[in-house]
Design a protein around this motif. Structure first.
Motif, PDB file in Angstrom:
ATOM      1  N   ALA A 127       1.301  -3.062  -9.489  1.00  0.00           N
ATOM      2  CA  ALA A 127       2.239  -2.610  -8.461  1.00  0.00           C
ATOM      3  C   ALA A 127       1.499  -2.008  -7.275  1.00  0.00           C
ATOM      4  O   ALA A 127       1.842  -2.255  -6.109  1.00  0.00           O
ATOM      5  N   GLY A 128       0.455  -1.243  -7.567  1.00  0.00           N
ATOM      6  CA  GLY A 128      -0.308  -0.636  -6.479  1.00  0.00           C
ATOM      7  C   GLY A 128      -1.027  -1.662  -5.626  1.00  0.00           C
ATOM      8  O   GLY A 128      -1.009  -1.580  -4.383  1.00  0.00           O
ATOM      9  N   ILE A 129      -1.659  -2.652  -6.268  1.00  0.00           N
ATOM     10  CA  ILE A 129      -2.397  -3.658  -5.499  1.00  0.00           C
ATOM     11  C   ILE A 129      -1.440  -4.558  -4.734  1.00  0.00           C
ATOM     12  O   ILE A 129      -1.761  -5.043  -3.638  1.00  0.00           O
ATOM     13  N   THR A 130      -0.222  -4.771  -5.264  1.00  0.00           N
ATOM     14  CA  THR A 130       0.768  -5.579  -4.544  1.00  0.00           C
ATOM     15  C   THR A 130       1.219  -4.872  -3.275  1.00  0.00           C
ATOM     16  O   THR A 130       1.287  -5.481  -2.195  1.00  0.00           O
ATOM     17  N   VAL A 131       1.501  -3.586  -3.398  1.00  0.00           N
ATOM     18  CA  VAL A 131       1.905  -2.814  -2.211  1.00  0.00           C
ATOM     19  C   VAL A 131       0.780  -2.771  -1.186  1.00  0.00           C
ATOM     20  O   VAL A 131       1.005  -2.918   0.024  1.00  0.00           O
ATOM     21  N   LEU A 132      -0.442  -2.586  -1.660  1.00  0.00           N
ATOM     22  CA  LEU A 132      -1.586  -2.546  -0.745  1.00  0.00           C
ATOM     23  C   LEU A 132      -1.762  -3.874  -0.023  1.00  0.00           C
ATOM     24  O   LEU A 132      -2.008  -3.902   1.194  1.00  0.00           O
ATOM     25  N   ASN A 133      -1.630  -4.987  -0.737  1.00  0.00           N
ATOM     26  CA  ASN A 133      -1.751  -6.298  -0.099  1.00  0.00           C
ATOM     27  C   ASN A 133      -0.665  -6.516   0.949  1.00  0.00           C
ATOM     28  O   ASN A 133      -0.931  -7.061   2.034  1.00  0.00           O
TER      29      ASN A 133
END
Length: 558
Positions: free
Chosen positions: A137-143
């Motif tokens: 979830a964190g890497i998706t938001v960051l992307n």
């Protein structure tokens, strides 16, 4: 000698016309125009004698002869000749200096983008998995944040959108586009390309690299390019410079100077360049590729040159067969499949780009207007009802939320879909290509094969890359097409190899001495299908045979 020697006359009538026009000059002002013509006709009955008489008359006017010859020859004294030769040598020196500096700077910029995207990809790979939901979830938001910010920055400079190849081709054919070669375009395109690769979008960097190389060449010596663009001969030299920039961009992207030169030549078709252009492309491509390889070797700490992508297939491994014609027929069938699939992918990409554009510019329906009204362009003041609203809501309306929604949606789909496939898992594209070209990929399949089996996993990965690449390249961003289409072709090649019956594979790989076929030989045979598929599909999409040459030049696999 003199003016009469430079007059190109073909018929007696033309010679008499020339003599008639300059009769006053031949008579030194003592006769009228008609009288001069009559006297000349009396002196010479035919055109040859008339021309000779005119030449003798002009010999008595050295000032007129001197002005004519000086204007045509460009110099009249040894000093003028030396000056002209010195200027010519200075122009040639500046050309080669700009060319070599462009190769060095372009290779350095390409390596910096590669290092940034590789570090970000390695970090992203650890979180792009459903094992760690919080990290996913964190890497998706960051992307999503990265892609949205890049889109908002690229909006300010529309020249940064796309690969840059159409603009480069227009400039190579003589139409200068100075607005596409500014330092602002260079900075924003480099920032956008590095950020999108770091976010994991399946885009290439070959086209943007060529565009950025042209920007570097333009700004290394603005006076040189500006002055040379005002003449036909100077424009030809600028074309040579930009053609070499294309070669540097492709060569530095893959460390493949020969592929870069051939691609630059294909881009210029149907025009054919001279010997100097080819030497400029070749030397600049070699120098840029060498600088890129030195950077990679130095920063990786290796003792030998490190290629961008590699394979562990040994020369001759998986290629020795007693039925070479059957083996070649299978390769041809795979090439036909990749060519047919590449044509359909191009059509689907065109429709996807049109769909995104229609949605982005969709009209907001108004009851009083059957046609509705369009969304204001960026920076355009809203009109109608929105003009009466507050400034805050006007800015929100002009935020172009549809455009940002498309970017965010494509990013989320790409990240979550890749997280479900261990073979992909957000890996950087050079690493993923090396995995597809690995002969041990099938041997170690327990680590990445899903419940759908080996063939099913390759199929799902190919479908995922097919659609995510198509959608990513339809965004109005700095994007390239080579690397992602190579991945699609490699997956198609793996699917093709998995469909072959084991009996047929054993028959093709049977050793004449009767020795058993090892798993490594089978894996090498399948890896070669992936290499052929990557070359064929990429060449079909780009319509450039140089891409196939580039793959085998990088891998150095006979």
């Amino acid at each position: 000698r003199g003016w009469a020697g430079h007059v190109q006359v073909r018929t007696p009538r033309e010679r008499l016309s020339v003599l008639s026009g300059d009769a006053e000059l031949a008579g030194h002002g003592r006769v009228e125009r008609g009288q001069g013509f009559a006297e000349a006709c009396d002196v010479a009955q035919d055109a040859e004698d008339a021309t000779t008489a005119l030449a003798r008359a002009l010999q008595s006017r050295p000032t007129f002869t001197k002005a004519r010859t000086a204007a045509r020859l460009g110099f009249e004294t040894p000093q003028d000749k030396d000056r002209l030769m010195s200027e010519t040598k200075d122009i040639a020196y500046k050309y080669w200096k700009i060319l070599m500096l462009t190769a060095f700077c372009s290779a350095s910029l390409s390596f910096a983008i590669d290092q940034f995207s590789e570090i970000a990809g390695t970090y992203r790979e650890h979180f792009t998995t459903f094992v760690n939901l919080e990290g996913l979830a964190g890497i998706t938001v960051l992307n999503v944040i990265i892609v949205v910010v890049v889109r908002m920055v690229v909006r300010t400079t529309m020249e940064c959108e796309g690969s840059g190849f159409p603009e480069m081709k227009a400039m190579l054919f003589g139409h200068m586009l100075d607005s596409y070669l500014s330092l602002r375009v260079l900075a924003i395109k480099a920032f956008g390309l590095a950020s999108l690769l770091a976010a994991g979008l399946p885009i290439g960097k070959e086209g943007p690299n060529c565009h950025m190389a042209a920007c570097i060449a333009r700004n290394l010596d603005r006076d040189f390019v500006g002055k040379r663009s005002k003449s036909v001969a100077g424009q030809a030299q600028i074309n040579k410079l930009f053609m070499a920039a294309v070669s540097v961009g492709v060569g530095a992207s893959w460390s493949a100077p020969i592929g870069g030169v051939i691609f630059a030549m294909e881009l210029m078709l149907p025009q054919v360049q001279d010997f100097t252009s080819y030497w400029g492309c070749f030397l600049a491509g070699i120098f840029g590729s060498f600088v890129f390889e030195v950077y990679r070797t130095w920063f990786s700490g290796a003792s030998n040159l490190v290629p961008l992508m590699s394979t562990n297939v040994l020369p001759g491994e998986g290629s020795v067969t007693s039925v070479p014609i059957l083996r070649m027929m299978l390769d041809v069938v795979l090439g036909i499949i990749c060519g047919y699939a590449g044509g359909h992918w191009v059509k689907m990409h065109s429709k996807c780009a049109k769909m995104f554009k229609d949605f982005r510019l969709a009209a907001a329906a108004k009851p009083s207007s059957p046609g509705g009204m369009r969304e204001p362009l960026l920076g355009e003041a809203p009109s109608g009802v929105m003009a009466k609203a507050s400034k805050f809501f006007g800015n929100v309306y002009n935020f172009q939320w549809r455009d940002l929604l498309i970017c965010a949606t494509v990013t989320v789909i790409n990240t979550l879909w890749a997280a479900q496939l261990p073979l992909l898992n957000g890996k950087p594209q050079p690493m993923l290509l090396s995995n597809l070209f690995d002969k041990n990929l099938v041997i170690d399949s327990e680590q990445w094969v899903g419940p759908v089996g080996l063939l099913g996993t390759f199929t799902v990965c190919a479908v995922m890359k097919w659609f995510t690449t198509m959608m990513s390249l339809a965004l109005s961003m700095p994007t390239g097409v080579v690397a992602p289409t190579m991945i699609i072709g490699g997956l198609i090649g793996r699917m093709f190899g998995s469909l072959l019956p084991d009996v047929l594979v054993d028959f093709i790989l049977a050793n004449p001495d009767g020795s058993p076929i090892t798993d490594e030989v089978r894996g090498a045979y399948m890896a070669r299908f992936a290499i052929i598929g990557a070359s064929a599909f990429c060449a079909a999409v780009t319509r450039a045979f140089a891409m196939a040459i580039t793959v085998f030049e990088v891998l150095s696999l006979p």
